[in-house]
Design an enzyme around this catalytic site. Structure first.
Site, PDB file in Angstrom:
ATOM      1  N   ASP A  61       0.843  -1.191   0.000  1.00  0.00           N
ATOM      2  CA  ASP A  61       0.000   0.000   0.000  1.00  0.00           C
ATOM      3  C   ASP A  61       0.879   1.242   0.000  1.00  0.00           C
ATOM      4  O   ASP A  61       2.062   1.206   0.376  1.00  0.00           O
ATOM      5  CB  ASP A  61      -0.897   0.004   1.240  1.00  0.00           C
ATOM      6  CG  ASP A  61      -2.037   1.009   1.121  1.00  0.00           C
ATOM      7  OD1 ASP A  61      -2.325   1.447  -0.011  1.00  0.00           O
ATOM      8  OD2 ASP A  61      -2.615   1.382   2.149  1.00  0.00           O
TER       9      ASP A  61
ATOM     10  N   ILE B  48      -0.035   8.804   2.488  1.00  0.00           N
ATOM     11  CA  ILE B  48       0.696  10.004   2.897  1.00  0.00           C
ATOM     12  C   ILE B  48       0.546  10.176   4.402  1.00  0.00           C
ATOM     13  O   ILE B  48      -0.564  10.083   4.938  1.00  0.00           O
ATOM     14  CB  ILE B  48       0.158  11.254   2.177  1.00  0.00           C
ATOM     15  CG1 ILE B  48       0.321  11.108   0.660  1.00  0.00           C
ATOM     16  CG2 ILE B  48       0.866  12.512   2.666  1.00  0.00           C
ATOM     17  CD1 ILE B  48      -0.300  12.240  -0.137  1.00  0.00           C
ATOM     18  N   HIS B  49       1.660  10.412   5.089  1.00  0.00           N
ATOM     19  CA  HIS B  49       1.657  10.636   6.525  1.00  0.00           C
ATOM     20  C   HIS B  49       2.541  11.836   6.845  1.00  0.00           C
ATOM     21  O   HIS B  49       3.472  12.150   6.088  1.00  0.00           O
ATOM     22  CB  HIS B  49       2.193   9.409   7.268  1.00  0.00           C
ATOM     23  CG  HIS B  49       1.380   8.175   7.049  1.00  0.00           C
ATOM     24  ND1 HIS B  49       0.272   7.866   7.795  1.00  0.00           N
ATOM     25  CD2 HIS B  49       1.513   7.166   6.147  1.00  0.00           C
ATOM     26  CE1 HIS B  49      -0.248   6.723   7.371  1.00  0.00           C
ATOM     27  NE2 HIS B  49       0.488   6.282   6.367  1.00  0.00           N
TER      28      HIS B  49
ATOM     29  N   GLU C  83      -3.105   1.580  -3.924  1.00  0.00           N
ATOM     30  CA  GLU C  83      -3.654   2.734  -4.631  1.00  0.00           C
ATOM     31  C   GLU C  83      -2.843   3.138  -5.858  1.00  0.00           C
ATOM     32  O   GLU C  83      -3.329   3.908  -6.690  1.00  0.00           O
ATOM     33  CB  GLU C  83      -3.788   3.916  -3.683  1.00  0.00           C
ATOM     34  CG  GLU C  83      -4.971   3.846  -2.735  1.00  0.00           C
ATOM     35  CD  GLU C  83      -4.721   2.969  -1.523  1.00  0.00           C
ATOM     36  OE1 GLU C  83      -5.628   2.803  -0.707  1.00  0.00           O
ATOM     37  OE2 GLU C  83      -3.602   2.421  -1.404  1.00  0.00           O
TER      38      GLU C  83
ATOM     39  N   GLU D 291      -2.776  21.588  10.490  1.00  0.00           N
ATOM     40  CA  GLU D 291      -3.507  20.497   9.862  1.00  0.00           C
ATOM     41  C   GLU D 291      -4.719  21.036   9.099  1.00  0.00           C
ATOM     42  O   GLU D 291      -5.077  22.207   9.224  1.00  0.00           O
ATOM     43  CB  GLU D 291      -3.952  19.477  10.923  1.00  0.00           C
ATOM     44  CG  GLU D 291      -2.793  18.662  11.503  1.00  0.00           C
ATOM     45  CD  GLU D 291      -2.348  17.531  10.580  1.00  0.00           C
ATOM     46  OE1 GLU D 291      -2.858  17.468   9.435  1.00  0.00           O
ATOM     47  OE2 GLU D 291      -1.511  16.716  11.003  1.00  0.00           O
TER      48      GLU D 291
END
Length: 487
Positions: free
Chosen positions: A162, A165-166, A230, A286
């Site tokens: 997999d 994004i982190h 993905e 964020e």
């Protein structure tokens, strides 16, 4: 249209599009200044005003990083995303939905441009903070962050792979912290499996890639269940497989034409405070528009190598910007469209995950009632949306004559087609998203724990039997070019 296959071809294309590209050789400090500039140029989203949507921007003179380049805001406009993916902006959700349903698997190639230059952790003076011109977005950030790193890993037991994004903070010469939201991403599950085996999890982090990969990587369950890579969706968008290359120092693959690749391992049972260097108590801005709190205990990535293209381009984004709306919102639209089309074909005409919700919290659903028995099905569609994407907080339902992508038109519908006592449907005590500060018992005693929320459906559709009363004013449909001044 230019054949876009990587970041460089995407940039080359945008340079041909009026108003889509801006480049500056004025020195800029990556510590807060770079993002501060782009907030005024084109960030948009939930960034504090004044801000606006504007062109993507490249800085070619970054303080402390000679010969480096940083690009920001590549996807900070739905219209620009449409150009980069060769799709009308209002059909992007459908493009992503179809890409998931018609996957094109990635392929492994022998060599990749991402390995033209190699820095190994065993080299004297190795320091990722010097190699990577990673910005800090605000004056309170815990440190320099990678905000657009495509983290790629395998399940050490099943072999499933997999990409997601982190947020990753550069903590030392060869260490980074990584925030893995519990239960929300497959990489976090892979790490838990590896830690249960007392093993590190090999990962690659590819930065500066094809925009199709960046958007596709933001899909979430149930649309892309555990084991769905993905990169297959990105391949479907482009009509050809994403190319991967074997890493040099860890047992993993990386995106072959990335600008930067970080090779490393998430170490078992090792944790650090996210703000151990700044002690600010904050992580980074964020998507809801607030600085996220620094996590007191995060896993670390032990970096084994950094590989790059010649003269690499660092790509970054601002958390609350329109760029996040594009990356998070468009896959969410695709998920909702896929779920509702299965349950009630032809009823949901379109979906927009609005900028005000950062692409995650707010969805506007355009519903088409054709018969009396459709009354009430629009609310069922909203419930399906909540099922398709658990982080949604508010769903607005509008008729087919309302532009779901225009929040002013949506608010008009809410003003003239909505009564709160009968058209607002609360759903209390449901798990939502921990970054919304109102999702907390301190805000509402009815919430059991942080991250719980009272979700709501705002039904701004006209009752089917009263449609004639709510018909919008009719104007002559003409081509105005004859009267428009040509500059």
């Amino acid at each position: 249209m230019t054949d876009i296959c990587d970041l460089r071809s995407a940039i080359a294309y945008l340079k041909t599009q009026p108003g889509e590209w801006l480049e500056s050789d004025v020195e800029v400090d990556p510590e807060a200044e770079l993002s501060g500039v782009y907030c005024r140029v084109g960030a948009g989203g939930t960034v504090k005003r004044p801000t606006k949507k504007g062109p993507a921007m490249m800085f070619t003179n970054v303080k402390g990083h000679p010969d480096s380049r940083v690009v920001i805001g590549l996807l900070a406009s739905r219209e620009r995303v449409g150009k980069l993916l060769n799709c009308p902006p209002d059909r992007l959700g459908f493009l992503l939905k179809n890409s998931v349903q018609n996957p094109v698997k990635p392929v492994v190639v022998k060599t990749g441009a991402c390995q033209e230059v190699v820095y190994r952790a065993t080299d004297p003076g190795f320091d990722i903070r010097k190699i990577l011109p990673a910005p800090t977005n605000s004056i309170e950030d815990a440190g320099p962050y990678l905000t657009l790193g495509m983290v790629y890993a395998h399940n050490p037991v099943s072999g499933e792979h997999d990409v997601t994004i982190h947020r990753m903070c550069l903590q030392g010469p060869d260490t980074m912290s990584i925030f893995l939201q519990p239960g929300a991403r497959h990489i976090g599950y892979f790490r838990e499996v590896a830690e249960g085996l007392e093993k590190p999890l090999p990962v690659s982090i590819s930065i500066g890639v094809d925009p199709a990969i960046e958007v596709s990587s933001c899909f979430e369950p149930p649309t892309t269940p555990l084991g769905y890579d993905e990169l297959q969706a990105a391949g479907a968008i482009r009509g050809r497989p994403v190319e991967l290359v074997k890493c040099l120092t860890v047992d993993e693959y990386a995106i072959a034409n990335a600008e930067y690749v970080i090779e490393g391992e998430i170490m078992p049972h090792v944790r650090v405070a996210e703000d151990q260097n700044s002690h600010s108590g904050k992580a980074m801005p964020e998507f809801p528009g607030y600085c996220g709190p620094a996590n007191p205990s995060l896993p670390i990535i032990k970096v084994r190598a950094v590989t790059t293209r010649v003269n690499p381009i660092m790509q970054t984004c601002i958390g609350p910007s329109e760029e996040h709306v594009s990356m998070a919102g468009i896959p969410t639209e695709a998920s909702i469209l896929a779920m509702t089309e299965k349950a009630m074909p032809g009823k949901v005409l379109n979906v927009y995950c609005a900028s005000c919700g950062g692409g995650k919290y707010v969805a506007v659903m355009q519903f088409h009632k054709t018969r009396p028995s459709d009354e009430g099905r629009q609310r069922q569609a909203a419930l399906l949306a909540f099922s398709a994407f658990s982080e949604l907080k508010h769903v607005f339902l509008v008729d087919e004559d309302v532009d779901c992508f225009d929040m002013s038109d949506v608010m008009w519908a809410m003003t003239t087609r909505f009564q709160a006592d009968i058209d607002m449907i609360p759903i209390p005590g449901v798990q939502c998203h921990p970054l919304d500060p109102s999702n907390d018992p301190k805000y509402s005693s009815g919430l059991r724990m942080h991250g719980n929320a009272c979700k709501a459906i705002f039904d701004c559709t006209v009752p089917f039997v009263q449609k004639a009363r709510f018909e919008r004013a009719k104007f002559l449909n003409v081509n105005a070019d004859k009267w428009r001044e040509v500059l």
